[in-house]
Structures are given as C-alpha cells and as structure tokens.
Scaffold this motif. Structure first.
Motif, mmCIF file in Angstrom:
data_model
loop_
_atom_site.group_PDB
_atom_site.id
_atom_site.type_symbol
_atom_site.label_atom_id
_atom_site.label_comp_id
_atom_site.label_asym_id
_atom_site.label_seq_id
_atom_site.Cartn_x
_atom_site.Cartn_y
_atom_site.Cartn_z
ATOM 1 N N ASP A 88 0.805 -1.223 0.000
ATOM 2 C CA ASP A 88 0.000 0.000 0.000
ATOM 3 C C ASP A 88 0.839 1.274 0.000
ATOM 4 N N TRP A 89 2.170 1.144 -0.216
ATOM 5 C CA TRP A 89 3.022 2.336 -0.128
ATOM 6 C C TRP A 89 4.281 2.169 -0.969
ATOM 7 N N THR A 90 4.464 3.073 -1.921
ATOM 8 C CA THR A 90 5.692 3.154 -2.712
ATOM 9 C C THR A 90 6.419 4.433 -2.314
ATOM 10 N N PRO A 91 7.569 4.325 -1.657
ATOM 11 C CA PRO A 91 8.255 5.528 -1.142
ATOM 12 C C PRO A 91 8.611 6.546 -2.226
ATOM 13 N N ILE A 92 9.208 6.070 -3.342
ATOM 14 C CA ILE A 92 9.655 6.991 -4.398
ATOM 15 C C ILE A 92 8.777 6.807 -5.629
ATOM 16 N N LEU A 93 8.214 7.899 -6.108
ATOM 17 C CA LEU A 93 7.440 7.900 -7.342
ATOM 18 C C LEU A 93 8.305 8.549 -8.419
ATOM 19 N N LEU A 94 8.840 7.734 -9.324
ATOM 20 C CA LEU A 94 9.794 8.213 -10.328
ATOM 21 C C LEU A 94 9.100 8.448 -11.663
ATOM 22 N N PHE A 95 9.294 9.659 -12.218
ATOM 23 C CA PHE A 95 8.802 10.011 -13.544
ATOM 24 C C PHE A 95 10.006 10.244 -14.448
ATOM 25 N N THR A 96 10.100 9.486 -15.545
ATOM 26 C CA THR A 96 11.240 9.653 -16.452
ATOM 27 C C THR A 96 10.856 10.351 -17.754
ATOM 28 N N GLN A 97 9.570 10.614 -17.946
ATOM 29 C CA GLN A 97 9.108 11.389 -19.090
ATOM 30 C C GLN A 97 8.704 12.786 -18.620
ATOM 31 N N VAL A 98 8.673 13.728 -19.538
ATOM 32 C CA VAL A 98 8.329 15.108 -19.179
ATOM 33 C C VAL A 98 6.915 15.164 -18.605
ATOM 34 N N ILE A 99 6.779 15.777 -17.430
ATOM 35 C CA ILE A 99 5.464 15.995 -16.830
ATOM 36 C C ILE A 99 4.903 17.289 -17.398
ATOM 37 N N PRO A 100 3.663 17.291 -17.911
ATOM 38 C CA PRO A 100 3.075 18.541 -18.415
ATOM 39 C C PRO A 100 3.164 19.642 -17.361
ATOM 40 N N ILE A 101 3.373 20.863 -17.811
ATOM 41 C CA ILE A 101 3.645 21.955 -16.880
ATOM 42 C C ILE A 101 2.525 22.140 -15.855
ATOM 43 N N SER A 102 1.266 22.008 -16.261
ATOM 44 C CA SER A 102 0.170 22.186 -15.310
ATOM 45 C C SER A 102 0.219 21.130 -14.214
ATOM 46 N N GLU A 103 0.551 19.892 -14.599
ATOM 47 C CA GLU A 103 0.674 18.803 -13.627
ATOM 48 C C GLU A 103 1.850 19.035 -12.693
ATOM 49 N N LEU A 104 2.977 19.456 -13.255
ATOM 50 C CA LEU A 104 4.167 19.700 -12.445
ATOM 51 C C LEU A 104 3.919 20.798 -11.418
ATOM 52 N N LEU A 105 3.230 21.857 -11.817
ATOM 53 C CA LEU A 105 2.932 22.941 -10.877
ATOM 54 C C LEU A 105 2.047 22.453 -9.745
ATOM 55 N N CYS A 106 1.131 21.526 -10.036
ATOM 56 C CA CYS A 106 0.301 20.944 -8.973
ATOM 57 C C CYS A 106 1.174 20.180 -7.974
ATOM 58 N N TYR A 107 2.120 19.409 -8.483
ATOM 59 C CA TYR A 107 3.022 18.670 -7.587
ATOM 60 C C TYR A 107 3.869 19.633 -6.748
ATOM 61 N N TYR A 108 4.352 20.713 -7.370
ATOM 62 C CA TYR A 108 5.064 21.735 -6.597
ATOM 63 C C TYR A 108 4.180 22.258 -5.465
ATOM 64 N N LYS A 109 2.951 22.584 -5.805
ATOM 65 C CA LYS A 109 2.044 23.239 -4.864
ATOM 66 C C LYS A 109 1.742 22.358 -3.653
ATOM 67 N N ILE A 110 1.561 21.052 -3.865
ATOM 68 C CA ILE A 110 1.185 20.179 -2.755
ATOM 69 C C ILE A 110 2.377 19.637 -1.983
ATOM 70 N N SER A 111 3.600 19.878 -2.481
ATOM 71 C CA SER A 111 4.789 19.317 -1.834
ATOM 72 C C SER A 111 5.249 20.175 -0.673
ATOM 73 N N ASP A 112 5.553 19.509 0.429
ATOM 74 C CA ASP A 112 6.023 20.205 1.627
ATOM 75 C C ASP A 112 7.463 20.676 1.477
ATOM 76 N N VAL A 113 8.234 19.930 0.696
ATOM 77 C CA VAL A 113 9.660 20.230 0.539
ATOM 78 C C VAL A 113 10.043 20.089 -0.929
ATOM 79 N N CYS A 114 10.834 21.030 -1.425
ATOM 80 C CA CYS A 114 11.475 20.909 -2.738
ATOM 81 C C CYS A 114 12.959 20.658 -2.504
ATOM 82 N N TRP A 115 13.435 19.535 -2.982
ATOM 83 C CA TRP A 115 14.818 19.110 -2.745
ATOM 84 C C TRP A 115 15.598 19.350 -4.036
ATOM 85 N N THR A 116 16.419 20.389 -4.050
ATOM 86 C CA THR A 116 17.139 20.807 -5.261
ATOM 87 C C THR A 116 18.615 20.911 -4.932
ATOM 88 N N THR A 117 19.308 19.787 -5.068
ATOM 89 C CA THR A 117 20.703 19.757 -4.615
ATOM 90 C C THR A 117 21.667 19.223 -5.670
#
Length: 496
Positions: free
Chosen positions: A366-395
């Motif tokens: 019932d739980w997959t820790p990492i959700l990996l996307f290897t194809q381009v996420i449409p910009i509207s979808e990506l912005l939704c993921y940004y919006k709901i994410s508690d942390v952006c990890w950019t290192t």
C-alpha cells in the motif's frame, strides 16, 4: 532590409508540428522563460533575425527551408536555420559540447574526453553561425550570442565585421582557472570571448572565474572593479563573491563583464496554476496524498544534478525514521536524456537502480516511497506537484542557475513550503532563506532534510515570503530589461 538585432541560440524559438502532412511552426509550449524573453527583445528592433541550427537529413536537403516564420503570430523577425548533417550534429553537440565542454564547465574533469572531440567541426559550425549573423546584421546591429556551443562565433564575426556590436551570455557555470585550463583549446576560446563588447554570466563567481582564466592566458588589463550589490549575497555561501571585475581591456578593446541571474516568469506560472482544469487536478492530488508528507525533486538525467546523492540521502532518511514509513512520498521527476547521449546512460541506470533498491527495501503493497517520472510531466501537472509538496529538494552538485527552485517558490506564493538548495547552484547566492546544504556531505544532506521536515509553519512562511519577494522582483522581465539597458549603452570601444 538588414536586421538591427540578431540573436544566435542553439534552440529554435518554435516547435515544428506536422499537420495534414505539412510542417507548421507553433509557439513553444515549454515553460522555459529564456526563449519567450529573447523573442520579446525583437519588439525593440525594427527588424530582427534569430539564428539556430537544425539537423537536415539527405532526403530533406532539396526541400529544406532555412528561413521560417511562425504560423501563429505576426512578428518582425524571421528564424534562419543552419542546416547541419547528422554527423555534424553528433560531433558538434553530442560529443564535443557534451563530452568535452560540459564536464569541464561543471567542474567534473574526470568525465572530460579529448580523443573523440572534433574541434575542426566545432570551428566550422561556429564559423557558419558567424557568417550567417554578419549576412543578416545591419552595420549598427546588435549581435547577441548565447552559450558555450557558440564560443568561437565572436572571433569569426570580428574578423568579418570589425565594428560589429557583439554581446555574449553564458548560461552554464564558468569554472575556476585550473579546471577550465584543462581544455586544449582554452586560448582560442578566451580570445574569442574577448572579441565581445559585453560578456554576461549568471553570478559574480562565474564572471570572476572568466576574468581569472583570461588573465592566466593573455595580457588582459583590469580597468574597473565594483563591490557586489543588490540582492546577490556577497559572502557566506560557497559561490559568493564580495566584488567583481566589470571592465577589461585587451588588444586596445574594452570588454564589459557583467553578472545578472536569469529570472523565471511568475505571471505565466500563476496563470497556469489558476486555470480551472489545473485547480481541479490540484484538488485530486491533494485528496490522493492527504495526510502524507511530500518531497519533490525535478530535473533531468545528468551526473551534475546530484540525483544519486539525493536518492541515497532519502534512503538514509527512511533507515533512521521508521515513523515516516507509509507517511511520506518522494516525487522524483528525472527526465531521460535524448537518444544518442551516451554520456548519460550510466547516470540513468544508476538512478533507476537506486529507486528500485529503495522501493524494494522499504516499500509495501500500500506504499511506494519513491514515485519516479522519467518522461516530461506537463507543466500544469508539475505545478500541482510543486504546490502540494512540503519540501522541494534541489541539490545538484553543480548548476549554472536552477530555475526549479524559483518555480517552486512561485507556486507557494510566500505561504508555506521548504526549499533545500545546493550551495553549488547559481540561485544559491540569490536565495539566502533556503536551507542551503553541501551535497557532497552525507551528514549535511541528512541534517538538511531533517531540518526541512521539522520546520514550523511560522518559519516556513517567514522564509518563503522573503524568497517570493526576490523571485517576483528579479524575474525574467527584470533580467531582460537590465540587458536592454546595457545594450542601449553599448558601443564598440576601441583605443585608437
């Protein structure tokens, strides 16, 4: 009629689309702020030309149209494509640019390859760009060249058109003198850049590195130096510089050196986020991940992006924090490289193996820790993921600027969220209120993610508000307006 503004960039400003068996040219759907901003400069010109390259097959040669305009918009400029063969593209872009220059620019000299590089082909492609620019440009035109793929163009332009006004903007990092000077062609490259009237970089550290390289190779005189000011952090982080050289003199010619980080487009992102269909998708994702902590990382497959270090740090987080099992997701958008980019094959395999190991070790039905996307996420979808994410990890281990960090800040509009940012990206000298970390240190990476997950809402809001003010004030329009002012003052200064 000749053009008063000529822009040279490796990308075409349009997407080629097949409709009813015909090729048509549409405005790009990409959120990349550089292309629309550069196109916007033509509104200040009486007539303009955008010069790019395009691969042309043998079967296309007879019907290939070098000059095109968009089918969707009225413009005062045309696009001139330089047709390159498949072999020229491979040698120029996939090998020489990506296997020789890219690792040096990002301070990874052990990835540098010399034997497979084709310097003569690189010269030839740059010469073709220069000849095209000179054929298009009016006598008083501004010729604006973009990025390392076109390093030699200024030299060839200056030979053909000695009084041309030439500006160059470097979109990647510019490394320290001991790293850059590994390139066997270093003097030829620097001599070409010193043929410009203006050479621009994202941040003062890169411009200072350029100056130090130039001084190590050629008899260059420093004419002017100024303290770093504005929103750029002068001290206290890995890429900070307290002052920078702003003018050089070489062979009786003056060269203005400047640093101005590219901004992003807040109005565009917020308009997409506020569209009804995007808001609907946002509600669906909020319901899907309700009660879970979300971390997001967005980028592409590249050894400089620090994907391995970030994934390993997430694995360590799950090891020491069993309370997070089932309660956290790491959303990783890591776009696969284009076909033929052999330099990234190992990096992609490494990412996929790490994700598989972590999900296999910690995951449940019932739980997959990492959700990996290897194809381009449409910009509207990506912005939704940004919006709901508690942390952006950019290192990333190294990055010229990194617009992902700014895009994440925009979607949260100063309300909440935490940005973890590598000290080794250009944006780090703009965003003092991010949690800055050293991706080469496992301890510091662990401390950064622990701190991010524990940060109070009050502290999140205080930090995000400050960063939101920075990214909305110093946006892509600010960058463009500043460049325009530089260009208005630009004249080819030469000591007689």
């Amino acid at each position: 009629m000749k053009s008063s503004l000529v822009i040279l960039y490796h990308r075409q400003p349009y997407d080629e689309v097949i409709e009813d068996g015909k090729v048509v040219y549409r405005q790009k759907k990409s959120p990349n702020g550089i292309v629309p901003t550069l196109k916007g400069f033509f509104s200040y010109a009486e007539k303009g030309t955008w010069i790019a390259w395009r691969e042309v097959d043998e079967s296309e040669k007879e019907e290939f149209e070098p000059r095109i305009t968009s089918d969707e918009e009225e413009t005062n400029y045309t696009v001139l494509r330089i047709g390159l063969t498949k072999e020229q593209v491979k040698d120029f872009y996939h090998i020489t640019s990506k296997e020789a220059f890219w690792p040096i620019l990002h301070s990874f000299p052990y990835h540098f390859t010399y034997e497979s590089s084709n310097w003569e082909n690189f010269r030839e492609v740059n010469r073709l760009f220069a000849e095209a620019a000179c054929n298009e440009a009016a006598d008083d035109a501004l010729i604006w060249i973009h990025d390392y793929n076109l390093w030699l163009v200024p030299h060839y332009i200056r030979q053909i058109k000695p009084d041309a006004r030439i500006a160059f903007f470097h979109h990647t990092p510019f490394p320290s003198v001991d790293i850059f000077n590994i390139l066997p062609w270093r003097e030829e490259i620097i001599n070409s850049l010193l043929s410009c009237d203006v050479v621009g970089f994202h941040i003062p550290r890169y411009s200072e590195n350029f100056v130090n390289v130039a001084r190590s190779l050629l008899p260059v005189e420093i004419v002017e130096r100024q303290p770093v000011s504005g929103h750029i952090i002068p001290v206290g982080t890995a890429l900070a510089e307290p002052e920078m050289v702003t003018k050089l003199k070489y062979k009786n010619q003056y060269v203005k050196v400047d640093a101005f980080p590219v901004g992003t487009n807040p109005d565009f992102f917020l308009s997409v986020l506020n569209q009804p269909e995007t808001q609907q998708r946002l509600k669906e994702l909020e319901a899907e991940f309700e009660g879970k902590k979300l971390i997001i990382a967005a980028g592409r497959v590249d050894y400089v992006k620090g994907n391995k270090e970030m994934l390993e740090a997430f694995g360590r987080l799950l090891e020491r924090r069993p309370d997070l099992h089932g309660n956290i997701h790491f959303i990783v958008s890591c776009v696969s490289p284009a076909a033929g980019m052999r330099v990234y094959e190992e990096a992609q395999s490494q990412i996929e193996q790490l994700v598989g190991q972590i999900n296999g070790h910690f995951g449940r039905l019932d739980w997959t820790p990492i959700l990996l996307f290897t194809q381009v996420i449409p910009i509207s979808e990506l912005l939704c993921y940004y919006k709901i994410s508690d942390v952006c990890w950019t290192t990333p281990l190294r990055d010229g600027l990194n617009l992902v960090a700014k895009e994440y800040i925009i979607t949260h509009q100063g309300e909440n969220g935490v940005l973890i940012l590598s000290e080794f990206v250009g944006a780090a000298v703009e965003l003092a209120n991010a949690i800055q970390t050293n991706p080469y240190s496992t301890d510091l990476m662990d401390k950064a993610i622990d701190r991010a997950l524990a940060m109070s809402v009050e502290e999140q809001k205080e930090r995000m508000q400050k960063m939101y003010e920075v990214v909305t004030k110093y946006d892509v329009k600010y960058w463009g307006d500043r460049l325009l002012e530089v260009f208005k003052e630009l004249s080819h200064e030469v000591d007689e």
